[in-house]
Design a protein around this motif. Structure first.
Motif, PDB file in Angstrom:
ATOM      1  N   ASN A  76       0.898  -1.182  -0.098  1.00 58.36           N
ATOM      2  CA  ASN A  76      -0.068   0.156   0.048  1.00 58.36           C
ATOM      3  C   ASN A  76       0.787   1.209  -0.066  1.00 58.36           C
ATOM      4  N   LEU A  77       2.004   1.217   1.429  1.00 57.48           N
ATOM      5  CA  LEU A  77       2.875   2.421   0.986  1.00 57.48           C
ATOM      6  C   LEU A  77       3.297   3.164  -0.084  1.00 57.48           C
ATOM      7  N   LYS A  78       3.977   1.495  -1.376  1.00 52.97           N
ATOM      8  CA  LYS A  78       4.165   1.816  -2.530  1.00 52.97           C
ATOM      9  C   LYS A  78       3.609   2.503  -3.514  1.00 52.97           C
ATOM     10  N   ILE A  79       1.960   2.214  -3.237  1.00 51.42           N
ATOM     11  CA  ILE A  79       1.384   2.958  -3.907  1.00 51.42           C
ATOM     12  C   ILE A  79       1.413   4.174  -3.542  1.00 51.42           C
ATOM     13  N   ASP A  80       0.788   4.696  -2.193  1.00 54.03           N
ATOM     14  CA  ASP A  80       0.495   5.609  -2.018  1.00 54.03           C
ATOM     15  C   ASP A  80       1.230   6.079  -0.150  1.00 54.03           C
ATOM     16  N   ARG A  81       2.283   6.749  -0.153  1.00 53.00           N
ATOM     17  CA  ARG A  81       3.374   6.245   0.919  1.00 53.00           C
ATOM     18  C   ARG A  81       3.052   7.481   2.035  1.00 53.00           C
ATOM     19  N   LYS A  82       1.973   7.953   1.725  1.00 56.54           N
ATOM     20  CA  LYS A  82       1.364   8.707   2.779  1.00 56.54           C
ATOM     21  C   LYS A  82       0.054   8.100   3.505  1.00 56.54           C
ATOM     22  N   HIS A  83      -0.195   7.295   2.675  1.00 54.57           N
ATOM     23  CA  HIS A  83      -1.479   6.841   3.053  1.00 54.57           C
ATOM     24  C   HIS A  83      -1.765   6.436   4.485  1.00 54.57           C
ATOM     25  N   ALA A  84      -2.903   7.465   4.715  1.00 56.15           N
ATOM     26  CA  ALA A  84      -3.854   7.176   6.678  1.00 56.15           C
ATOM     27  C   ALA A  84      -3.441   6.245   7.429  1.00 56.15           C
ATOM     28  N   GLN A  85      -4.431   5.250   6.867  1.00 53.65           N
ATOM     29  CA  GLN A  85      -4.815   4.347   7.086  1.00 53.65           C
ATOM     30  C   GLN A  85      -3.583   3.183   7.084  1.00 53.65           C
ATOM     31  N   SER A  86      -3.109   2.550   5.998  1.00 51.79           N
ATOM     32  CA  SER A  86      -1.589   1.787   6.201  1.00 51.79           C
ATOM     33  C   SER A  86      -0.500   2.242   7.715  1.00 51.79           C
ATOM     34  N   HIS A  87      -0.118   3.548   7.120  1.00 52.29           N
ATOM     35  CA  HIS A  87       0.498   3.724   8.393  1.00 52.29           C
ATOM     36  C   HIS A  87       0.145   3.746   9.453  1.00 52.29           C
ATOM     37  N   PHE A  88      -1.244   3.551   9.745  1.00 49.60           N
ATOM     38  CA  PHE A  88      -2.154   3.624  10.714  1.00 49.60           C
ATOM     39  C   PHE A  88      -1.581   2.271  11.761  1.00 49.60           C
ATOM     40  N   LEU A  89      -2.366   1.150  10.071  1.00 46.49           N
ATOM     41  CA  LEU A  89      -1.939   0.050  10.845  1.00 46.49           C
ATOM     42  C   LEU A  89      -1.032  -0.755  10.932  1.00 46.49           C
ATOM     43  N   MET A  90       0.378  -0.007  10.051  1.00 48.88           N
ATOM     44  CA  MET A  90       1.952  -0.443  10.849  1.00 48.88           C
ATOM     45  C   MET A  90       2.085   0.039  11.900  1.00 48.88           C
ATOM     46  N   GLY A  91       1.391   1.342  12.590  1.00 47.70           N
ATOM     47  CA  GLY A  91       1.799   1.351  14.108  1.00 47.70           C
ATOM     48  C   GLY A  91       1.142  -0.116  14.483  1.00 47.70           C
ATOM     49  N   GLU A  92       0.215  -0.189  14.732  1.00 46.57           N
ATOM     50  CA  GLU A  92      -0.573  -0.949  15.160  1.00 46.57           C
ATOM     51  C   GLU A  92       0.530  -1.876  15.006  1.00 46.57           C
ATOM     52  N   LEU A  93       0.708  -2.451  13.913  1.00 50.56           N
ATOM     53  CA  LEU A  93       1.384  -3.651  14.024  1.00 50.56           C
ATOM     54  C   LEU A  93       2.782  -3.762  14.643  1.00 50.56           C
ATOM     55  N   TYR A  94       3.687  -2.639  14.811  1.00 47.99           N
ATOM     56  CA  TYR A  94       4.327  -2.343  15.472  1.00 47.99           C
ATOM     57  C   TYR A  94       4.813  -2.951  16.836  1.00 47.99           C
ATOM     58  N   ARG A  95       3.388  -2.306  17.532  1.00 47.24           N
ATOM     59  CA  ARG A  95       3.111  -1.864  18.692  1.00 47.24           C
ATOM     60  C   ARG A  95       3.166  -3.350  19.040  1.00 47.24           C
ATOM     61  N   LEU A  96       2.294  -4.037  18.485  1.00 50.68           N
ATOM     62  CA  LEU A  96       1.794  -5.644  18.974  1.00 50.68           C
ATOM     63  C   LEU A  96       3.294  -6.332  19.577  1.00 50.68           C
ATOM     64  N   ARG A  97       4.827  -6.051  18.564  1.00 51.98           N
ATOM     65  CA  ARG A  97       5.520  -6.453  18.323  1.00 51.98           C
ATOM     66  C   ARG A  97       6.400  -6.511  19.904  1.00 51.98           C
ATOM     67  N   ASN A  98       6.161  -4.627  20.289  1.00 55.74           N
ATOM     68  CA  ASN A  98       6.273  -4.966  21.819  1.00 55.74           C
ATOM     69  C   ASN A  98       7.984  -5.228  21.859  1.00 55.74           C
ATOM     70  N   SER A  99       8.884  -4.521  20.864  1.00 55.70           N
ATOM     71  CA  SER A  99      10.065  -4.074  21.478  1.00 55.70           C
ATOM     72  C   SER A  99      10.382  -2.904  21.638  1.00 55.70           C
ATOM     73  N   ILE A 100      11.540  -2.357  22.359  1.00 56.45           N
ATOM     74  CA  ILE A 100      12.033  -1.028  22.244  1.00 56.45           C
ATOM     75  C   ILE A 100      12.285  -0.295  20.696  1.00 56.45           C
ATOM     76  N   ILE A 101      12.828  -1.354  19.766  1.00 54.90           N
ATOM     77  CA  ILE A 101      12.234  -1.199  18.726  1.00 54.90           C
ATOM     78  C   ILE A 101      11.856  -1.077  18.088  1.00 54.90           C
ATOM     79  N   SER A 102      10.810  -1.700  17.779  1.00 54.61           N
ATOM     80  CA  SER A 102       8.953  -1.721  16.605  1.00 54.61           C
ATOM     81  C   SER A 102       8.163  -0.559  17.516  1.00 54.61           C
ATOM     82  N   ARG A 103       8.689  -0.391  19.435  1.00 55.91           N
ATOM     83  CA  ARG A 103       7.248   0.656  19.884  1.00 55.91           C
ATOM     84  C   ARG A 103       8.318   2.602  19.030  1.00 55.91           C
ATOM     85  N   ARG A 104       9.279   2.170  19.107  1.00 58.57           N
ATOM     86  CA  ARG A 104       9.746   3.672  18.480  1.00 58.57           C
ATOM     87  C   ARG A 104       9.322   3.763  17.044  1.00 58.57           C
TER      88      ARG A 104
END
Length: 701
Positions: A76-104
């Motif tokens: 999705n981000l290749k199609i639209d690098r500013k796509h808000a919902q894709s950024h939101f889902l990526m943020g949710e995904l990295y928070r679930l990985r729950n490491s210091i780097i992923s939270r950042r």
């Protein structure tokens, strides 16, 4: 667009896995399909591709298939690098990985989502969750507030705001922050009427000492029939509130309901008394068998019960309430630590609330860092003790600070706490919300039935302590008295409850000198006993309580015995046809034994175990002595009053009964004012044995 951050618990795993697989295949097909189209055609389908990919990614995230979801979102981000919902889902995904780097990384993606759609409350809320995971509480609070401002019905954001204010407020014990937490918990309750929101409001009201309002919130929450865990917690804080407002009966009922919802381990921890007795006594308790431990624990609680006339133990209720308060105030939920198991919680449970609390800010940037501290000051047995609790690791868990001062009461809090536990054990002062009812009583002992000793409790309740209602020329007032007799090991021996209505002339209602005078009997075997009394005005609920240790006399011995002497200003005959005894007369007593010279003084006593002579009659004499007492004028004397004058009267008596009583009237009109002692001696002329009793009085002109 997802209306809320992804909550995996909302999905049925099997069904959602199938959906995710379907979306994944569709997404892959669309990528191949779109790549073969012209630029114009591809642009017209971008929105649909982005939507399908987001749905597929969300389904995959819900079943923990994070790697596959990440691949789709990156497409999705290749199609639209500013796509808000894709950024939101990526943020949710990295928070679930729950490491210091992923939270950042989660924060970076979510900030991009918020930048693209600043009016989306869900994105702000999700960014707040990530900041909270990172420990950036201020940033999290700011994002939650933005979410709540954009969507006032976002109850989750409101709850998060309330929780943050509560957490900070508990750290500093700040009532303003409690008010903020209360405000947002109330807003969340207004959106969903969730019982947990009313529970959270009640906790903050308790921290502000607004127990009546907290009770209202608890009662409201209970109307929604919450789950058993929340119901248990609601009854616990309800018990705490009722205890604080002095409704011990209500508190006892609430705690019993809460205990019925506890599992075995919870109940054992709630009932444990290691913070009530000394550590050495607790170790001795643990060495006993299960049955012995249960029996000994019951004895300990009985010994601490401040009012044995009630069916509940106020000290035990206070122990429960302190545990609940400690859990509200000191729990560290993210670490699974109950407040009652923290150092401050243990101290509060053992010694109650400190007389003074001081917060000292730490210096986290110093080398080594210095944690913030609480200093609690207690006054125990006239001496001040200061206990220091330090947030050593800056995680909210205030512990005893490290020190090299071994064995120092002034500098080593751990040593001081242990010293107090071993020497003081616990601190508790029984206090009630209702004012005290003032009354006086005196206990007289007589020979009872079947080897028992009978007690006659004479009491005076001043008119001004009662609530009278006038009717014509008379005034009426109700009062209650509860009395119990317990053995030295606090086994109940006898109890009675008296409910009476007093009648007096209406003109005497405000007379502070006059009192209701009456008496009632109790009975027990001769031994050391505890007499507990509680006198109550049921109109204003004023209660007077007392407890007295009494050594009961035995009148069943092979010797002449005389009862205690009762002094009275007036006698009424309840049944003129029957012989005079304690059951057929009513004596109006002045329990301070102060009488006017001009009024007659009535005395009553009994005597027992007289011997029968050859004529089947007793023969004895009563020696009545009135002695004027005079205090020595020698400076520094400690010998008390001395006999100055004596008037002796002897009566020769004979009867067929070995157990008799006397009602005698004294005329003191020719005596001068002062302190006197009335002595009665019974001399059995057949056996030669005798017994003496005396009573001091003060005469006024």
């Amino acid at each position: 667009m997802s209306p809320n951050p992804i909550n995996k618990s909302n999905f049925k795993r099997e069904g959602h896995a199938a959906t995710a697989g379907f979306y994944f295949l569709v997404a892959a097909f669309l990528v191949l399909f779109i790549s073969s189209r012209s630029d114009c055609e591809q642009a017209s389908h971008n929105n649909k591709v982005l939507e399908i990919n987001c749905a597929a990614a969300e389904s995959l995230i819900a079943i923990d298939s994070l790697d596959k979801a990440e691949k789709i979102i990156k497409q999705n981000l290749k199609i639209d690098r500013k796509h808000a919902q894709s950024h939101f889902l990526m943020g949710e995904l990295y928070r679930l990985r729950n490491s210091i780097i992923s939270r950042r990384q989660s924060a970076e993606y979510l900030r991009q989502a918020v930048t693209s759609e600043p009016e989306n409350d869900v994105y702000h809320y999700s960014l707040g969750l990530t900041y909270q995971k990172q420990g950036f509480t201020g940033n999290a609070l700011s994002e939650f507030k933005k979410a709540a401002r954009l969507n006032p019905k976002n109850s989750e954001a409101l709850r998060k705001i309330a929780a943050i204010y509560e957490s900070i407020g508990l750290r500093y014990d700040d009532k303003e922050l409690y008010m903020n937490a209360l405000e947002y918990a109330a807003k969340a309750a207004a959106v969903e009427r969730n019982p947990a929101d009313y529970y959270n409001q009640a906790k903050m009201l308790i921290k502000m000492d607004l127990f009546d309002q907290a009770l209202f919130k608890v009662d409201t929450a209970l109307t929604f029939e919450p789950d058993s865990t929340l119901t248990k917690n609601l009854y616990l804080i309800r018990g705490l509130c009722n205890n604080r407002i002095g409704d011990f009966e209500g508190a006892n009922a609430d705690f019993n309901k809460a205990k019925s919802l506890m599992n075995i381990n919870e109940l054992a921890g709630f009932e444990d008394i290691h913070l009530v007795i000394t550590p050495q006594d607790y170790q001795r308790l643990l060495s006993l068998t299960s049955y012995q431990r249960k029996t000994e624990t019951a004895k300990i609680w009985n010994s601490l019960d401040p009012d044995l006339t009630t069916t509940f133990n106020e000290r035990r209720i206070e122990h429960y309430a302190r545990q609940v308060y400690a859990n509200i105030s000191f729990s560290i939920s993210e670490k699974g630590i109950e407040g009652k198991n923290t150092r401050r919680g243990e101290t509060l449970i053992r010694f109650g609330f400190p007389e003074k609390k001081i917060y000292i800010y730490g210096e986290p940037m110093s080398h080594p860092p210095i944690g913030s501290s609480w200093i609690w000051k207690y006054f125990i047995d006239g001496q001040e003790y200061s206990l220091r609790f330090e947030d050593i690791y800056h995680n909210g868990n205030f512990d005893y600070p490290f020190t090299n001062e071994a064995g120092s009461l002034s500098n080593n809090t751990a040593y001081l706490a242990d010293y107090l536990a071993r020497t003081v054990a616990q601190k508790y002062e029984f206090a009630t919300a209702e004012p005290t009812l003032n009354y006086a009583y005196d206990v007289k002992q007589y020979k009872g039935n079947h080897g028992n000793t009978e007690l006659e409790i004479y009491y005076n309740i001043p008119y001004v302590e009662l609530s009278f209602i006038t009717q014509d020329d008379a005034a009426y007032a109700d009062f209650e008295i509860k009395a119990t007799l317990h053995s030295s090991d606090l086994t109940l021996l006898d109890s009675t409850t008296i409910k009476r209505r007093a009648k007096i002339p209406a003109t005497l209602i405000g007379n502070r000198r006059l009192a209701i005078s009456d008496n009632f009997p109790m009975e027990a075997r001769a031994d050391s006993v505890y007499l507990s009394l509680a006198a109550k005005n049921p109109v204003n609920n004023h209660v007077g309580r007392s407890r007295q240790a009494i050594a009961l006399r035995s009148f069943y011995l092979d010797q002449v015995e005389i009862s205690d002497i009762v002094l009275a200003r007036e006698v009424s005959y309840l049944d003129s046809l029957k012989s005079v005894n304690r059951n057929t007369i009513k004596l109006s007593t002045n329990l301070d034994n102060r009488y006017f010279i001009s009024e007659p003084l009535i005395i009553y006593f009994e005597y027992y175990n007289l011997n029968l002579g050859p004529d089947s009659r007793t023969h004895y004499r009563i020696v009545q002595t009135v002695t004027k007492l005079k205090k020595p004028k020698i400076i520094g004397t400690i010998t008390g009053y001395k006999a100055a004058e004596q008037v002796v009267t002897v009566f020769e008596e004979s009867n067929i009964k070995t157990h008799e009583n006397r009602l005698m009237t004294f005329d003191f009109s020719k005596f001068s004012a002062g302190r006197y002692r009335i002595t009665i001696e019974i001399e059995d002329t057949i056996s030669g044995k005798s017994s003496v009793a005396f009573q001091d009085i003060i005469l006024y002109e």
